[in-house]
Design an enzyme around this catalytic site. Structure first.
Site: not given
Length: 401
Positions: A148-150, A153, A281
């Site tokens: 998730l999210s970072a 990435g 988010h």
């Protein structure tokens, strides 16, 4: 110095995917086991695992990466992956970031010291995979990563850095691989169109392991249309990046409506984009006891659809686990089928074949992935047998199963 300073820098704080929630202070659940001495750990991460009781050898491994301000325990408690591991029999590895590495506990997806092959946090995750495989005799060809999210990435970066390790990835509200190489660039990646062609995006992936000739990991991309932390353009850029890596067109081979206002767009069975209308988010979950449900709500775990369940289907984690129930179609009809290991014949409805990634649908008609052979109407009543003659290449095999 590995720790990042954020005090008074609002723009930079946003750049590393800030979140308003606070990570749970409680210790990890007893079934979430800390693992030490897992090999080289240049990224100074912590390793936790969830292992279903009596897990057999030869089972898959899923690496699940938490988001900023979160912990391994948060992702264990809310994502739904442990329950799916029990059902489908696989190991889950939960890496954990520390405030010593990043003051917001974000994985450093924007730092070449941490997100490239053989370096930093990426190398630490690779060591965790090796440890899990060694401890449980896991199937090295069925290792997957999601986040998730970072963590999303970093998932994209890991797929680029280690395509020989990961067979597939699930990127939740994440960013394209190697979009940023600094904290400042990260802000721009999160919020703005980078105006790169699919080929340019693909080159960022292929530069991470020069000379690698494939196969490339399959990728599931999850993106909320109302995400103002990692803007929806990132889902499109991820689609462009990984379809180009696989050499398939950016035009979809099929689209489908799923629960929670989710539109699934499929690209030749190699890349799937899940767009969730109105979601902000977070990781999408769907609390409940239904077959397609999993997870629990919390900070950045948002109710709607169980993304882990559908990602697991895309990975093929349900294969070889006996009788399983496929995803519920738009008509709410539930289809049950027995899914044998890859490489053998599979007899199932056209709907079940598409859900398992053996076929795709267009304009209500079904076609076998790879061979593109016509299979008739896309529904739960039309039954065909398919045989996988090479990875991802299926042919009609009625009367052979």
């Amino acid at each position: 110095m590995r720790k990042l300073a954020f005090a008074g820098l609002a723009a930079i704080t946003a750049a590393v995917l800030t979140t308003v929630g606070v990570a749970a202070a409680d210790p990890p659940p007893s079934s979430l086991v800390p693992v030490t001495n897992f090999g080289a750990n240049p990224g100074a991460l912590a390793m936790y695992t969830y292992t279903p009781a009596g897990l057999e050898a030869g089972r898959p491994v899923v690496v699940a990466l938490h988001g900023c301000t979160q912990s391994a325990a948060d992702y264990y408690a809310h994502s739904g992956w442990p329950a799916l591991a029990d059902r489908w029999r696989f190991e889950v590895v939960f890496p954990q970031q520390s405030t010593a590495n990043n003051s917001l506990k974000c994985f450093n997806w924007f730092s070449t010291a941490d997100d490239t092959r053989g370096n930093g946090e990426a190398a630490s995750v690779k060591s965790m995979v090796d440890k899990a495989i060694a401890d449980h005799g896991s199937d090295r060809s069925r290792v997957f990563v999601t986040g998730l999210s970072a963590g999303g990435g970093m998932t994209a970066d890991l797929l680029a850095a280690y395509p020989d390790v990961f067979a597939g990835g699930g990127i939740n509200a994440g960013l394209p691989a190697q979009c940023a190489t600094s904290v400042v660039e990260a802000t721009n990646c999160q919020q703005n169109d980078q105006h790169l062609t699919p080929a340019q995006w693909a080159s960022k992936v292929k530069a991470q392991y020069p000379g690698y000739g494939g196969p490339w990991p399959r990728v599931a991309i999850w993106q909320g249309t109302a995400d103002y932390t990692v803007y929806p353009v990132n889902g499109t850029e991820l689609r462009d990046q990984w379809t180009a890596v696989h050499g398939v067109a950016q035009a979809p081979t099929s689209t489908q409506s799923l629960p929670g206002g989710t539109t699934l767009t499929n690209y030749a069975g190699k890349v799937q984009l899940y767009s969730i209308a109105g979601m902000g988010h977070g990781t999408a979950v769907d609390p409940g006891t239904g077959t397609t449900q999993c997870g629990s709500t919390g900070a950045y775990f948002l109710a709607g659809i169980c993304s882990s369940y559908y990602t697991g289907l895309f990975f093929g984690l349900d294969k070889g686990s006996g009788t399983t129930t496929t995803a519920t179609p738009p008509t709410t009809t539930t289809t049950t089928s027995t899914t044998p290991p890859s490489g053998t014949c599979v007899s199932a409805s056209n709907y079940a074949h598409t859900q398992a990634g053996r076929a795709h649908q267009s304009a209500g008609q079904t076609y076998a992935n790879g061979s593109n052979q016509a299979m008739g109407l896309w529904n739960t009543f039309t039954i065909h047998a398919l045989k996988e003659t090479s990875p991802g290449y299926w042919i009609l095999a009625d009367g052979q199963c």
